[in-house]
Design a protein around this motif. Sequence first.
Motif: not given
Length: 125
Positions: A30, A77-78, A98
């Motif tokens: 992330a 979600g990314f 994100e």
Amino acid sequence: MRNVLLYCFVLLCSLHVLAGPRKIKGVVLAKGDGLPLPGAAVLEKGTENGVGSNVNGVFELKLQNKKSDSIVFAYIGFHTQEIKLEKEKDFYTITLEEDLGDVEEVIIIHNLDSPIRKRRAGCTN
């Protein structure tokens, strides 16, 4: 002597074919916190060949098409990311950003406290 050189040349050329499919390895992280993304989809573009990253974000993908030049990374979600493969590089560190999109509010419904009602079927005397 000439036959020996020809034999060596053919042998060296065939080693590339015998090496098998190319393996691409790497880790998916992330962007914000640098934590690994377990279960991220890693797909060979133009095929249905793909794998998921493990609990540490690590993946290993065997390319089916020798002419493949890019891999697609996706995670809920990314933002989806596509990278171009380099000929000499076999390990990639991918950071996904994100994608908050239009999400303003998330509602979580938890209903484990409600009683479960059971009905019995059948006749009674």
